[in-house]
Scaffold this motif. Structure first.
Motif, PDB file in Angstrom:
ATOM      1  N   VAL A  73      39.985 116.099  18.798  1.00 55.69           N
ATOM      2  CA  VAL A  73      38.992 115.129  18.337  1.00 55.69           C
ATOM      3  C   VAL A  73      37.589 115.679  18.555  1.00 55.69           C
ATOM      4  CG1 VAL A  73      38.012 112.835  18.747  1.00 55.69           C
ATOM      5  CG2 VAL A  73      40.486 113.126  18.638  1.00 55.69           C
ATOM      6  N   ASP A  74      37.373 116.331  19.695  1.00 52.99           N
ATOM      7  CA  ASP A  74      36.074 116.925  19.984  1.00 52.99           C
ATOM      8  C   ASP A  74      35.710 117.994  18.951  1.00 52.99           C
ATOM      9  OD1 ASP A  74      33.782 117.593  21.939  1.00 52.99           O
ATOM     10  OD2 ASP A  74      34.832 119.516  21.775  1.00 52.99           O
ATOM     11  N   ARG A  75      36.693 118.763  18.510  1.00 47.19           N
ATOM     12  CA  ARG A  75      36.432 119.806  17.504  1.00 47.19           C
ATOM     13  C   ARG A  75      35.879 119.211  16.227  1.00 47.19           C
ATOM     14  NH1 ARG A  75      38.607 121.983  13.016  1.00 47.19           N
ATOM     15  NH2 ARG A  75      40.374 120.546  13.050  1.00 47.19           N
ATOM     16  N   VAL A  76      36.458 118.098  15.760  1.00 48.78           N
ATOM     17  CA  VAL A  76      36.047 117.520  14.479  1.00 48.78           C
ATOM     18  C   VAL A  76      34.897 116.530  14.621  1.00 48.78           C
ATOM     19  CG1 VAL A  76      38.349 117.846  13.505  1.00 48.78           C
ATOM     20  CG2 VAL A  76      37.759 115.647  14.556  1.00 48.78           C
ATOM     21  N   LEU A  77      34.474 116.226  15.857  1.00 48.31           N
ATOM     22  CA  LEU A  77      33.393 115.273  16.084  1.00 48.31           C
ATOM     23  C   LEU A  77      32.057 116.014  16.101  1.00 48.31           C
ATOM     24  CD1 LEU A  77      32.952 112.223  16.643  1.00 48.31           C
ATOM     25  CD2 LEU A  77      32.950 112.795  19.085  1.00 48.31           C
ATOM     26  N   ARG A  78      31.109 115.509  15.349  1.00 51.70           N
ATOM     27  CA  ARG A  78      29.804 116.147  15.228  1.00 51.70           C
ATOM     28  C   ARG A  78      29.007 115.994  16.527  1.00 51.70           C
ATOM     29  NH1 ARG A  78      28.379 114.275  10.225  1.00 51.70           N
ATOM     30  NH2 ARG A  78      29.451 116.100   9.462  1.00 51.70           N
ATOM     31  N   PRO A  79      28.221 116.993  16.933  1.00 54.21           N
ATOM     32  CA  PRO A  79      27.313 116.821  18.069  1.00 54.21           C
ATOM     33  C   PRO A  79      26.441 115.583  17.880  1.00 54.21           C
ATOM     34  CG  PRO A  79      27.392 119.124  17.439  1.00 54.21           C
ATOM     35  CD  PRO A  79      28.175 118.372  16.390  1.00 54.21           C
ATOM     36  N   GLY A  80      26.443 114.719  18.880  1.00 54.89           N
ATOM     37  CA  GLY A  80      25.762 113.439  18.753  1.00 54.89           C
ATOM     38  C   GLY A  80      26.656 112.336  18.223  1.00 54.89           C
TER      39      GLY A  80
END
Length: 534
Positions: free
Chosen positions: A291-298
């Protein structure tokens, strides 16, 4: 002596002239005599002509024969006709067949992943429509109603009756907008999220719903102009995703198992799990790392359901206090490792926000993924490692590039292009692509005036490129699934940076459309790369 010689020459010259004149007169008279028909040669020729029967050679023609080539008629290709499949295949999805799935390990949900049949088992026929199939209700009515004949499955109306997912009324299904973790309805749930997350101002455009059910969260987010990619496995509730598609809501068959999700890194502004039953702490937090990989910074991650609010529900869940308390503690530790900051926890909902870059992250030592390309994920195994942030030069810089609010980001230059990350694509070529697709869409609409209306709610671009078609078509009436083939240039990250959604795919067989869309959808394919259709 010299005088005598000159005198002789003068006497011979007139004689020569006289001889020449005489010869000329002779030959002139000879020619005139022969031409008159009394000459011997002409007489012989005339006699031969009189004795010749020219009618003997009846097949003479006087066309040139040295370049005679057979005329070949132009080739007209014959249409390849596919016969309808047997009616038992009306709900067939080739790589999600239940009998084949049960042959694979249950560990890490491998059996729920995509498993395609060998070539000799591929169907070469057309999936039949269910009996009585009707054109879906137009949007926005389709959000709340669907014909029973189009999705003839009632199990969810019984098993999820308390949660108000779906109700059966006469010959239609009704979707009240309820959910397991939002009994007051999706609108109330979204409004609570909006008290923390800037959903209304265009900062949040793309969202991911893991374990979506009938995708009511995504359906009601559309009112906020947020486009959610929802997925759920094909399990004993086999029609969940088909319900969502029939409603006109983006959804695909999928599961968090052993392979990466088919989306690029930094794709989504927001992701949520509403009692999705994904074991977030399993495999050392591998699923949260994905999930972190596909989640945009911010970006924001929402968890509603176990173990949140465990003090209230642990007995209902039939779990011990120690067990659920340890699970929540582990999620908190993983979130810190991922550089997520908790922003909210109240009742059944907890919200974290991902840091904008690594400089603002104070995590301890972590296993960072060694791969340099976090977008190269098609059918690649997940690993227990954290995708690194793109490099930044200051603590205020958004890793990977800051995006404008939607709809401005739709035609602004995406960071991946501005930074030169897409080989062969420049700012100029990107802008030219947008102009080209505006012209093409005008042509499409002249041919089919219903494009852009609610007649075609679900649209698929089978070779999406930079997403130019979807951007040109953008409206509340339709949504586009932008497909980037696994063999094409990897441009899916650009598509998400524009505020659009899409997926990687390798297009197994002509029947694989059922992964995405119900019948009577609209398909667009420009410069397709799929040999499977041959």
């Amino acid at each position: 002596m010299g005088s005598k010689h000159n005198s002789s020459g003068n006497r011979t010259r007139p004689l020569s002239i006289f001889v020449i004149i005489g010869l000329c007169c002779f030959f002139y008279l000879l020619g005139a005599w022969q031409k008159s028909g009394f000459g011997k040669g002409d007489g012989i020729a005339l006699e031969i002509t009189r004795q010749t029967d020219c009618s003997i050679f009846t097949d003479l023609n006087f066309e040139a024969h040295h370049n005679l080539v057979e005329i070949i008629q132009p080739y007209t290709p014959k249409a390849k006709v596919f016969k309808p499949c047997d009616i038992r295949y009306r709900d067939y999805t080739p790589c999600q067949e239940q009998d084949r799935a049960m042959k694979f390990p249950r560990e890490n949900m491998i059996y729920r992943e995509r498993h395609c049949p060998p070539d000799e088992e591929k169907l070469r026929c057309l999936i039949p429509a269910p009996k009585g199939y009707a054109t879906p209700f137009p949007w926005p009515k389709s959000r709340d109603y669907a014909h029973y004949a189009n999705v003839p499955y009632k199990s969810l109306t019984v098993e999820k009756a308390v949660q108000n997912w779906v109700q059966f009324q006469g010959d239609v299904f009704k979707f009240p907008g309820g959910g397991t973790m939002f009994p007051q309805g999706a609108d109330a749930y979204i409004n609570e999220l909006a008290s923390v997350i800037p959903i209304a101002d265009g900062s949040v455009r793309t969202a991911l719903d893991t374990g979506c059910g009938v995708a009511s969260w995504g359906a009601y987010l559309l009112k906020k102009n947020v486009l959610a990619m929802s997925f759920a496995p094909r399990d004993n509730h086999e029609a969940q995703v088909q319900f969502a598609l029939e409603r006109g809501v983006p959804a695909v068959i999928g599961v968090l198992g052993s392979i990466h999700l088919p989306y690029p890194s930094r794709a989504f502004d927001m992701a949520q799990c509403s009692r999705c039953l994904i074991p977030w702490t399993a495999n050392d937090g591998m699923y949260l790392m994905e999930v972190d990989r596909v989640l945009r910074p911010g970006g924001y991650w929402i968890l509603s359901g176990p173990p949140i609010n465990w003090k209230t529900y642990y007995q209902t869940w039939k779990r011990s206090k120690e067990d659920v308390m340890a699970e929540q503690r582990k999620i908190e530790e993983l979130a810190e490792l991922l550089c997520w900051e908790k922003k909210y926890e109240k009742g059944d909902i907890a919200i974290w926000r991902k840091k904008i870059n690594a400089k603002s992250c104070r995590r301890k030592s972590a296993n960072i993924c060694a791969s340099m390309d976090a977008d190269d994920v098609w059918y690649k195994k997940m690993d227990t490692c954290i995708t690194p942030f793109p490099e930044v030069t200051s603590a205020d810089e958004v890793a990977g590039g800051e995006l404008k609010k939607f709809p401005a980001r739709l035609f602004s230059v995406p960071p991946r292009i501005a930074k030169g990350s897409i080989e062969g694509v420049t700012t100029v070529s990107y802008q030219e692509d947008n102009k080209l697709w505006r012209k093409r869409l005008d042509v499409y609409k002249r041919i089919n005036g219903l494009i852009g209306t609610t007649r075609y709610r679900n649209v698929i671009d089978m070779n999406a490129g930079l997403g130019g078609f979807a951007a040109a078509l953008e409206s509340r009436n339709s949504w586009v699934m932008n497909v980037v083939p696994a063999i094409a240039k990897n441009t899916l990250g650009v598509i998400y940076e524009r505020g659009l959604i899409g997926i990687y795919h390798n297009w197994y067989g002509p029947t694989n459309f059922s992964l995405f869309f119900p019948l009577k959808a609209l398909y667009i394919c420009m410069h397709c790369l799929y040999s499977e259709f041959a």
